[in-house]
Write an enzyme that holds these catalytic residues in place. Structure first.
Site, PDB file in Angstrom:
ATOM      1  N   LYS A 196       0.843  -1.200   0.000  1.00  0.00           N
ATOM      2  CA  LYS A 196       0.000   0.000   0.000  1.00  0.00           C
ATOM      3  C   LYS A 196       0.881   1.254   0.000  1.00  0.00           C
ATOM      4  O   LYS A 196       0.667   2.161  -0.781  1.00  0.00           O
ATOM      5  CB  LYS A 196      -0.910  -0.005   1.229  1.00  0.00           C
ATOM      6  CG  LYS A 196      -1.877   1.152   1.293  1.00  0.00           C
ATOM      7  CD  LYS A 196      -2.860   1.005   2.447  1.00  0.00           C
ATOM      8  CE  LYS A 196      -3.832   2.177   2.470  1.00  0.00           C
ATOM      9  NZ  LYS A 196      -4.804   2.055   3.596  1.00  0.00           N
ATOM     10  N   GLU A 202      10.917  -4.735   3.929  1.00  0.00           N
ATOM     11  CA  GLU A 202      11.046  -6.153   3.569  1.00  0.00           C
ATOM     12  C   GLU A 202      10.546  -6.398   2.141  1.00  0.00           C
ATOM     13  O   GLU A 202      11.185  -7.093   1.346  1.00  0.00           O
ATOM     14  CB  GLU A 202      10.249  -7.024   4.538  1.00  0.00           C
ATOM     15  CG  GLU A 202      10.619  -6.894   6.004  1.00  0.00           C
ATOM     16  CD  GLU A 202       9.684  -5.942   6.726  1.00  0.00           C
ATOM     17  OE1 GLU A 202       9.449  -4.820   6.217  1.00  0.00           O
ATOM     18  OE2 GLU A 202       9.183  -6.317   7.804  1.00  0.00           O
ATOM     19  N   GLY A 257      -4.776  -1.895   5.326  1.00  0.00           N
ATOM     20  CA  GLY A 257      -3.987  -3.016   4.801  1.00  0.00           C
ATOM     21  C   GLY A 257      -4.549  -4.364   5.215  1.00  0.00           C
ATOM     22  O   GLY A 257      -4.748  -5.257   4.394  1.00  0.00           O
ATOM     23  N   ARG A 258      -4.907  -4.490   6.516  1.00  0.00           N
ATOM     24  CA  ARG A 258      -5.342  -5.801   7.005  1.00  0.00           C
ATOM     25  C   ARG A 258      -6.774  -6.129   6.592  1.00  0.00           C
ATOM     26  O   ARG A 258      -7.303  -7.177   6.944  1.00  0.00           O
ATOM     27  CB  ARG A 258      -5.171  -5.886   8.513  1.00  0.00           C
ATOM     28  CG  ARG A 258      -5.742  -4.733   9.300  1.00  0.00           C
ATOM     29  CD  ARG A 258      -5.279  -4.787  10.743  1.00  0.00           C
ATOM     30  NE  ARG A 258      -5.692  -3.598  11.488  1.00  0.00           N
ATOM     31  CZ  ARG A 258      -4.973  -2.479  11.524  1.00  0.00           C
ATOM     32  NH1 ARG A 258      -3.803  -2.415  10.895  1.00  0.00           N
ATOM     33  NH2 ARG A 258      -5.397  -1.412  12.189  1.00  0.00           N
ATOM     34  N   GLU A 343      -3.490  -6.158  15.587  1.00  0.00           N
ATOM     35  CA  GLU A 343      -3.002  -4.897  15.017  1.00  0.00           C
ATOM     36  C   GLU A 343      -4.133  -3.857  15.018  1.00  0.00           C
ATOM     37  O   GLU A 343      -3.875  -2.650  14.990  1.00  0.00           O
ATOM     38  CB  GLU A 343      -2.466  -5.084  13.595  1.00  0.00           C
ATOM     39  CG  GLU A 343      -1.716  -3.872  13.060  1.00  0.00           C
ATOM     40  CD  GLU A 343      -0.896  -4.157  11.812  1.00  0.00           C
ATOM     41  OE1 GLU A 343      -1.419  -3.948  10.703  1.00  0.00           O
ATOM     42  OE2 GLU A 343       0.268  -4.586  11.954  1.00  0.00           O
ATOM     43  N   HIS A 374      -1.930 -31.734  20.562  1.00  0.00           N
ATOM     44  CA  HIS A 374      -0.617 -32.331  20.847  1.00  0.00           C
ATOM     45  C   HIS A 374       0.432 -31.249  21.031  1.00  0.00           C
ATOM     46  O   HIS A 374       1.619 -31.484  20.856  1.00  0.00           O
ATOM     47  CB  HIS A 374      -0.250 -33.274  19.686  1.00  0.00           C
ATOM     48  CG  HIS A 374      -1.300 -34.298  19.421  1.00  0.00           C
ATOM     49  ND1 HIS A 374      -1.326 -35.521  20.044  1.00  0.00           N
ATOM     50  CD2 HIS A 374      -2.416 -34.246  18.662  1.00  0.00           C
ATOM     51  CE1 HIS A 374      -2.394 -36.200  19.643  1.00  0.00           C
ATOM     52  NE2 HIS A 374      -3.070 -35.445  18.801  1.00  0.00           N
ATOM     53  N   LYS A 502      10.401  -0.113  13.172  1.00  0.00           N
ATOM     54  CA  LYS A 502      10.894   0.170  11.821  1.00  0.00           C
ATOM     55  C   LYS A 502      12.034   1.186  11.877  1.00  0.00           C
ATOM     56  O   LYS A 502      13.067   1.035  11.240  1.00  0.00           O
ATOM     57  CB  LYS A 502       9.753   0.716  10.943  1.00  0.00           C
ATOM     58  CG  LYS A 502       8.681  -0.291  10.563  1.00  0.00           C
ATOM     59  CD  LYS A 502       7.618   0.346   9.670  1.00  0.00           C
ATOM     60  CE  LYS A 502       6.527  -0.648   9.281  1.00  0.00           C
ATOM     61  NZ  LYS A 502       5.472  -0.023   8.428  1.00  0.00           N
TER      62      LYS A 502
HETATM   63  O1  F6P Z   1       2.254  -4.324   9.933  1.00  0.00           O
HETATM   64  C1  F6P Z   1       2.387  -2.981   9.650  1.00  0.00           C
HETATM   65  C2  F6P Z   1       1.846  -2.706   8.261  1.00  0.00           C
HETATM   66  O2  F6P Z   1       1.809  -1.324   8.031  1.00  0.00           O
HETATM   67  C3  F6P Z   1       0.470  -3.315   8.050  1.00  0.00           C
HETATM   68  O3  F6P Z   1      -0.569  -2.534   8.573  1.00  0.00           O
HETATM   69  C4  F6P Z   1       0.451  -3.463   6.567  1.00  0.00           C
HETATM   70  O4  F6P Z   1      -0.557  -4.359   6.138  1.00  0.00           O
HETATM   71  C5  F6P Z   1       1.864  -4.008   6.323  1.00  0.00           C
HETATM   72  O5  F6P Z   1       2.675  -3.303   7.276  1.00  0.00           O
HETATM   73  C6  F6P Z   1       2.377  -3.851   4.912  1.00  0.00           C
HETATM   74  O6  F6P Z   1       2.292  -2.502   4.526  1.00  0.00           O
HETATM   75  P1  F6P Z   1       2.354  -2.160   2.943  1.00  0.00           P
HETATM   76  O7  F6P Z   1       1.150  -2.806   2.307  1.00  0.00           O
HETATM   77  O8  F6P Z   1       2.308  -0.671   2.872  1.00  0.00           O
HETATM   78  O9  F6P Z   1       3.633  -2.736   2.408  1.00  0.00           O
END
Ligand code: F6P
Length: 539
Positions: A196, A202, A257-258, A343, A374, A502
């Site tokens: 987003k 990463e 995002g979630r 979150e 288990h 971060k």
């Molecule tokens: O976990 C933190 C976060 O900002 C989430 O809310 C989001 O879904 C994820 O990192 C990835 O963010 P992006 O879609 O901007 O890469």
């Protein structure tokens, strides 16, 4: 929090759930259906009066108005001044236009672009730089740009219609990258970068490494763009990465995002299961949306689950929630809920900035049943911690092993029963003696064999796991989490808690790469600096 509810909770904590079943109609009264899901909440430690008191409390907190505010597009995400309208992504175009007006055009156009893109890829109408069909899709994303697709792909594996294989890459660990790339042929791989913000470290590191892999394995710089798609709200950043404008699909700030799997973030899922199944997934969620907006509180599945969750967390003070899908296909669902729930509601400051005086989101954990039996069920049965549990199971299976489904179902029901009933010292002694054990040995062993019981649980039944019921399941938990945040008076739609980590990772990286001297890394403790030195000494 509400004094009456506090008083009722004090009494509830000293009560055996099993005793509530003296009301012979309890199982009927404490269950309901919605969008083809069936919820049994009769094993919860709650009476009709307590549930009614929670509903009065919710009405006093203007829950109905808060639900309407979300669906009508008010900026309920008050720290980012944003609306929360992921539900519109699965609504009919008429509802989209009613709320978004002319902005609905881009949403509808994007849905159409997804449909065409899926068809083009699956039918080979768009192809590789060497004019071959794409055989594999590699989607790169993390958090909300990953979990929804990951969970739905696992759940709907039986609904994969294409021979195009979809792979997801999320973690920055090089082994995760290697594991994926060794399965792929660069010449016939389509890469989708999902972010987003298009700034997540990463995702960008993975995306750049995959781009280098494409170039190192026969894809020319000129042809690279044919292998790249992006889903983002920052198209300029995607252009700079090398994605052609026509290959960038938008995300909007009113989709968290979630909660974004319903948008073009769900493209990898749509490529795997086809648009018809993807639309059925959205349809199931929309059916739950309609139920959530129109059912009375007493018949409202998300509201009932939310109120019981608050009762367990904030009034009975149970710190965790176990989510146990007795369904291999739903094995990723607990992980998805960890982000969606923790979150969203893992916060301790109210929307107005005041420090909260009560507990909010539980620690969500779980794994597929019967594996959990288990792993952690020992603790759930014999530790002093009471851990409310959501059992999820489908009544039918597409598996050829129907007898296995009976055993799976038997274990699911038995675990919920055992968690509620427990086993007292007297019951254990009686059983051991009846099995012929001498009294001295029975008295010695009995304390080790007692189980506390009184652990509350929901049991959620799906007729069968398919795109529609999965969509309803996702939406059920989305709305449960929304209701809990609304009643806890928190903003469920920002996530400022992830920022410090971060920022500090940037400091650590700069130290690791000798871009700054240890003396200038003032935010890092000597512990971290010593650990960093260990890493530097190892290379
Ligand atoms: O976990 C933190 C976060 O900002 C989430 O809310 C989001 O879904 C994820 O990192 C990835 O963010 P992006 O879609 O901007 O890469």
């Amino acid at each position: 929090m509400d004094n009456l509810l506090q008083l009722l909770a004090f009494e509830a904590k000293n009560r055996a759930i099993s005793d509530l079943f003296t009301h012979l109609d309890r199982a009927d009264k404490f269950s309901l259906s919605a969008a083809d899901l069936y919820l049994d909440f009769s094993k919860q430690n709650i009476t009709e009066d307590e549930l009614n008191a929670l509903m009065v409390w919710a009405k006093d907190l203007k829950l109905t108005e808060k639900i309407q505010a979300m669906f009508s597009g008010e900026p309920i995400n008050n720290t980012e001044n944003r609306a929360v309208l992921h539900t519109l992504l699965r609504a009919p175009a008429s509802q989209q236009r009613a709320i978004l007006a002319d902005k609905a055009d881009e949403v509808i156009a994007t849905e159409k672009r997804m449909e065409v893109l899926v068809d083009d890829v699956l039918q080979g109408k768009i192809c590789t730089a060497t004019n071959k069909r794409f055989t594999d899709v590699l989607a790169i994303g993390i958090g909300g740009s990953f979990y929804g697709c990951k969970t739905a792909l696992s759940a709907l594996n039986d609904y994969c219609v294409s021979d195009v294989k979809v792979h997801l890459l999320s973690n920055v660990d090089g082994h995760a990258m290697t594991q994926k790339l060794t399965q792929l042929n660069a010449e016939t791989t389509l890469v989708i970068v999902i972010s987003k913000t298009f700034t997540t470290q990463e995702t960008l590191l993975n995306a750049n490494s995959v781009k280098q892999w494409l170039l190192a394995n026969g894809v020319t710089q000129h042809a690279l763009a044919k292998h790249l798609l992006a889903v983002t709200s920052h198209s300029q950043k995607a252009l700079e990465f090398g994605v052609n404008a026509e290959n960038i699909l938008p995300m909007w700030d009113w989709v968290g995002g979630r909660f974004s799997v319903w948008s073009a973030v769900g493209l990898p899922l749509a490529l795997a299961i086809g648009m018809e199944n993807f639309n059925a997934f959205k349809q199931g969620a929309w059916q739950m949306d309609e139920h959530f907006q129109h059912a009375s509180f007493t018949e409202n599945m998300p509201i009932i689950m939310a109120l019981i969750g608050i009762w367990n967390r904030s009034f009975l003070s149970y710190p965790a929630l176990a989510v146990l899908p007795y369904n291999h296909a739903l094995r990723a669902f607990p992980g998805y809920l960890q982000q969606t729930d923790m979150e969203s509601n893992g916060k301790s400051v109210a929307q107005n900035g005041d420090k909260l005086t009560y507990a909010t989101a539980p620690i969500v954990f779980g794994q597929e049943g019967t594996n959990g039996q288990h792993a952690f069920m020992q603790l759930m049965h014999q530790s002093d911690d009471i851990i409310p549990t959501d059992f999820i199971i489908s009544l039918t299976t597409t598996s050829q092993y129907q007898d296995h489904q009976q055993v799976l179902f038997a274990h699911c029901i038995a675990q919920a029963e055992a968690l509620m009933q427990g086993k007292s010292l007297d019951q254990v002694i009686t059983q051991l003696l009846s099995e012929g054990m001498n009294e001295q040995e029975a008295l010695r062993l009995a304390p080790h064999k007692t189980m506390k019981g009184n652990t509350p649980s929901n049991t959620l039944l799906l007729k069968q796991l398919d795109p529609t019921s999965l969509g309803a399941l996702f939406a059920l938990y989305e709305h449960k989490i929304f209701v809990q945040g609304a009643l806890w008076q928190i903003n469920s739609f920002d996530q400022w808690g992830v920022e410090l980590g971060k920022q500090l990772s940037g400091d650590v990286l700069a130290l690791l790469q000798n871009k700054i001297a240890p003396s200038s890394a003032t935010q890092l403790s000597s512990s971290s600096k010593k650990l960093i030195q260990q890493f530097k000494n190892s290379v």
